[in-house]
Motif scaffolding. Structure first.
Motif, short mmCIF file in Angstrom:
data_model
loop_
_atom_site.label_atom_id
_atom_site.label_comp_id
_atom_site.label_asym_id
_atom_site.label_seq_id
_atom_site.Cartn_x
_atom_site.Cartn_y
_atom_site.Cartn_z
N ALA A 8 0.64 -0.86 0.13
CA ALA A 8 0.12 -0.04 0.18
C ALA A 8 0.81 1.63 0.12
CB ALA A 8 -1.37 -0.14 0.62
N GLY A 9 1.79 1.79 -0.57
CA GLY A 9 2.94 2.66 -1.05
C GLY A 9 2.02 3.42 -2.27
N TRP A 11 2.20 3.09 -5.28
CA TRP A 11 2.08 2.40 -6.76
C TRP A 11 1.24 1.28 -6.18
CZ3 TRP A 11 0.56 3.35 -10.89
CH2 TRP A 11 0.69 2.33 -12.15
N GLY A 12 0.90 0.66 -4.93
CA GLY A 12 -0.10 -0.31 -5.12
C GLY A 12 -1.40 0.62 -4.14
N PRO A 78 8.39 -2.81 -2.42
CA PRO A 78 9.61 -2.04 -2.85
C PRO A 78 9.64 -3.98 -3.92
CG PRO A 78 9.98 -1.05 -1.23
CD PRO A 78 8.22 -2.23 -1.54
N ALA A 81 12.01 -6.61 -1.16
CA ALA A 81 10.95 -6.84 -0.23
C ALA A 81 9.70 -8.19 -0.64
CB ALA A 81 10.30 -5.54 0.60
N VAL A 85 7.36 -10.91 1.52
CA VAL A 85 6.36 -10.40 1.35
C VAL A 85 5.73 -11.22 0.90
CG1 VAL A 85 4.52 -9.20 0.85
CG2 VAL A 85 6.78 -7.89 1.70
N LYS A 101 9.86 -3.10 -9.66
CA LYS A 101 10.82 -2.61 -10.63
C LYS A 101 11.78 -2.29 -10.02
CE LYS A 101 7.80 0.28 -13.29
NZ LYS A 101 7.39 1.55 -13.88
N PHE A 132 3.65 7.43 -13.25
CA PHE A 132 3.39 8.10 -11.84
C PHE A 132 2.61 7.63 -10.88
CE2 PHE A 132 7.41 11.32 -13.66
CZ PHE A 132 8.66 11.42 -13.08
N ALA A 133 2.70 7.38 -9.94
CA ALA A 133 1.73 6.86 -9.00
C ALA A 133 0.77 7.89 -8.83
CB ALA A 133 1.79 6.34 -7.32
N ARG A 248 11.55 9.42 -8.03
CA ARG A 248 12.29 9.53 -6.75
C ARG A 248 14.19 9.33 -6.80
NH1 ARG A 248 7.82 6.09 -4.30
NH2 ARG A 248 8.57 4.27 -6.63
N THR A 271 10.04 6.89 0.85
CA THR A 271 9.86 6.44 -0.30
C THR A 271 10.79 5.75 -1.01
OG1 THR A 271 9.55 8.07 -1.37
CG2 THR A 271 7.49 7.35 -0.16
N VAL A 272 10.81 4.68 -1.59
CA VAL A 272 11.76 3.73 -2.45
C VAL A 272 12.77 4.60 -3.51
CG1 VAL A 272 10.24 2.23 -3.63
CG2 VAL A 272 12.39 1.50 -2.63
N GLU A 274 14.34 2.78 -6.31
CA GLU A 274 14.80 1.68 -7.09
C GLU A 274 16.11 1.33 -7.45
OE1 GLU A 274 13.28 -1.04 -5.59
OE2 GLU A 274 11.44 -1.46 -5.98
N1 LIG Z 1 5.65 5.39 -7.44
C1 LIG Z 1 5.42 5.06 -8.81
O1 LIG Z 1 4.95 5.78 -9.62
C2 LIG Z 1 5.66 3.80 -9.02
C3 LIG Z 1 5.02 3.17 -10.51
C4 LIG Z 1 5.62 2.00 -11.10
C5 LIG Z 1 6.09 1.72 -10.11
N2 LIG Z 1 6.83 0.89 -9.62
C6 LIG Z 1 7.48 0.45 -8.37
O2 LIG Z 1 6.15 0.32 -7.54
C7 LIG Z 1 7.15 -0.04 -6.34
C8 LIG Z 1 6.37 0.45 -4.87
O3 LIG Z 1 6.75 1.19 -5.08
P1 LIG Z 1 5.67 3.05 -4.03
O4 LIG Z 1 5.89 3.56 -5.31
O5 LIG Z 1 4.60 2.09 -3.79
O6 LIG Z 1 6.72 2.47 -3.11
P2 LIG Z 1 6.17 2.86 -1.67
O7 LIG Z 1 8.02 3.91 -1.47
O8 LIG Z 1 5.41 4.66 -1.93
O9 LIG Z 1 5.89 2.62 -0.87
C9 LIG Z 1 6.51 1.51 -0.20
C10 LIG Z 1 5.12 0.39 0.24
O10 LIG Z 1 6.08 -0.32 1.13
C11 LIG Z 1 5.80 -0.78 1.42
N3 LIG Z 1 7.12 -1.66 2.66
C12 LIG Z 1 8.90 -1.23 2.29
N4 LIG Z 1 9.40 -2.39 2.71
C13 LIG Z 1 8.55 -3.36 3.42
C14 LIG Z 1 8.98 -4.74 3.65
N5 LIG Z 1 10.23 -5.35 3.44
N6 LIG Z 1 8.08 -5.82 3.52
C15 LIG Z 1 6.99 -4.92 3.13
N7 LIG Z 1 6.55 -4.39 2.86
C16 LIG Z 1 7.57 -3.04 2.86
C17 LIG Z 1 6.03 0.27 2.63
O11 LIG Z 1 5.03 -0.17 4.12
C18 LIG Z 1 5.28 1.48 1.94
O12 LIG Z 1 3.86 0.59 1.56
C19 LIG Z 1 8.64 -0.25 -6.71
O13 LIG Z 1 9.20 -1.14 -6.71
C20 LIG Z 1 8.55 0.92 -7.98
O14 LIG Z 1 9.02 0.92 -8.94
C21 LIG Z 1 6.32 2.70 -8.18
#
Ligand SMILES: NC(=O)c1ccc[n+]([C@@H]2O[C@H](COP(=O)([O-])OP(=O)(O)OC[C@H]3O[C@@H](n4cnc5c(N)ncnc54)[C@H](O)[C@@H]3O)[C@@H](O)[C@H]2O)c1
Ligand SMILES: O=P(O)(O)OC[C@H](O)CO
Length: 325
Positions: A8-9, A11-12, A78, A81, A85, A101, A132-133, A248, A271-272, A274
């Motif tokens: 639930a970051g 992107w989720g 991420p 993880a 998970v 990613k 972009f989320a 990021r 936030t991550v 990657e």
């Molecule tokens: N944000 C974007 O625009 C976007 C778009 C496409 C793909 N992505 C990819 O999606 C993935 C997640 O990115 P995001 O933007 O949602 O990240 P984020 O930084 O917004 O959130 C990270 C989420 O992961 C959780 N988390 C962190 N460490 C963890 C662990 N060890 N175990 C379980 N949960 C953990 C956090 O609690 C949080 O809910 C990444 O690989 C990113 O590259 C992101």
């Protein structure tokens, strides 16, 4: 098809919002019960996706067992993880749609390889592209690659995930789709450095083009296809992420280019980014595959603290070569 989203970051949460289009029920797993509680009570995720009103048909949970009733799971933690998970999730034969990613540190496995090893009976798909989320969650037009080797599942997932503003393009090239998304994050750090150090727009365009050549060489060596690498999940995402401080990874690079250390910059963020994790693994994987990736190597050196002038100077001083090499 009942959709569950794991992570639930930003992107989720944005993907849950897409899947909830038309008030369809979606279950979103958050590691932190407080985030799940906030989503259920306020229909918002202020920590990771501020200023977005979420569909009330998104139900957040923090118990992995609650995902057992879902028909397909979107995996959006991420990349580092994903293994830990997924090991806790009731997967069985449910399709896993991988949206993270990156490449796993230590094992050098793509996220799909991590998932297959843990859940060999689960069909695998990859959803990746320039996304972009905050734009997706706000309903702005977006197109993605949806990769899956099984035609019927590919069709069913595309139909379930598509929304009026969210358009998946299908392919069977799972590896190519994963590699583009992982490598563009490393290259975006490099473009951020160019921006932060004031090296100019010519340098940024050169880095995107030569970086894309590296992505293509590595992707082909690992079994991906050129058309996928040149598509939304490769070149499309590379262009997006290398062009904006909304990224990021790009922002991390800007900080490096301004002379701050990677350790400081990473300590400052919740936030991550990657690319910081993928870069050193990619260096090893490229050496293993015998693929020359000088731009990605330069990003590794910058993350390790090498001076920008020295790293860029070394890149430019390499022997002259033909463009197709
Ligand atoms: N944000 C974007 O625009 C976007 C778009 C496409 C793909 N992505 C990819 O999606 C993935 C997640 O990115 P995001 O933007 O949602 O990240 P984020 O930084 O917004 O959130 C990270 C989420 O992961 C959780 N988390 C962190 N460490 C963890 C662990 N060890 N175990 C379980 N949960 C953990 C956090 O609690 C949080 O809910 C990444 O690989 C990113 O590259 C992101
Ligand atoms: O903010 P970034 O750099 O993780 O990029 C987000 C998405 O991957 C863009 O497609």
């Amino acid at each position: 098809m009942r959709i569950g989203v794991i992570g639930a970051g930003a992107w989720g949460t944005a993907l849950a919002q897409v899947a909830a289009h038309g008030n369809r029920p979606v279950r979103l797993w958050a590691r932190d019960p407080a985030v799940a509680e906030a989503i259920n009570t306020t229909h918002a995720n202020p920590l990771y996706l501020p200023n977005i009103a979420l569909s009330p048909s998104i139900e957040a949970v923090s118990d992995p067992a609650a995902m057992a009733e879902m028909d397909a799971l979107l995996v959006v933690t991420p990349a580092q993880a994903v293994g830990a998970v997924l090991a806790t999730m009731p997967v069985g034969t449910k399709p896993l749609v991988l949206c993270s990613k990156g490449i796993e540190a230590g094992t050098r496995r793509l996220v799909g390889e991590v998932a297959r090893a843990l859940h060999p009976d689960a069909p695998i798909a990859v959803l990746s592209g320039p996304t972009f989320a905050h734009e997706v969650a706000a309903g702005l037009p977006t197109a993605v690659t949806l990769a899956c080797e099984e035609p019927e599942l590919r069709k069913a997932l595309s139909a379930r995930i598509a929304a009026p503003h969210f358009r998946p393009y299908a392919t069977d090239d799972v590896t190519g789709a994963e590699i583009g998304g992982a490598i563009k994050n490393v290259l975006a750090i490099g473009c951020g450095v160019v921006e932060g150090a004031g090296l100019g727009q010519n340098a940024r365009a050169a880095l995107i083009a030569r970086g894309f050549a590296e992505m293509t060489r590595f992707g082909l060596a690992r079994g991906g296809r050129a058309e996928t690498l040149a598509g939304l999940s490769g070149l499309g995402d590379l262009v997006l992420t290398c062009s904006s401080t909304a990224s990021r990874n790009f922002s991390l690079g800007v900080g490096l280019g301004q002379g701050r250390s990677a350790a400081d910059l990473l300590a400052d963020r919740r936030t991550v980014a990657e690319g910081a994790f993928t870069a050193p693994v990619l260096r090893q994987a490229a050496a293993e595959a015998g693929v020359d990736m000088p731009v990605c190597e330069a990003v590794c050196r910058l993350l390790e603290g090498a001076a920008v002038g020295e790293v860029i100077g070394a890149l430019l001083a390499r022997p002259l070569k033909a463009e197709g090499q």
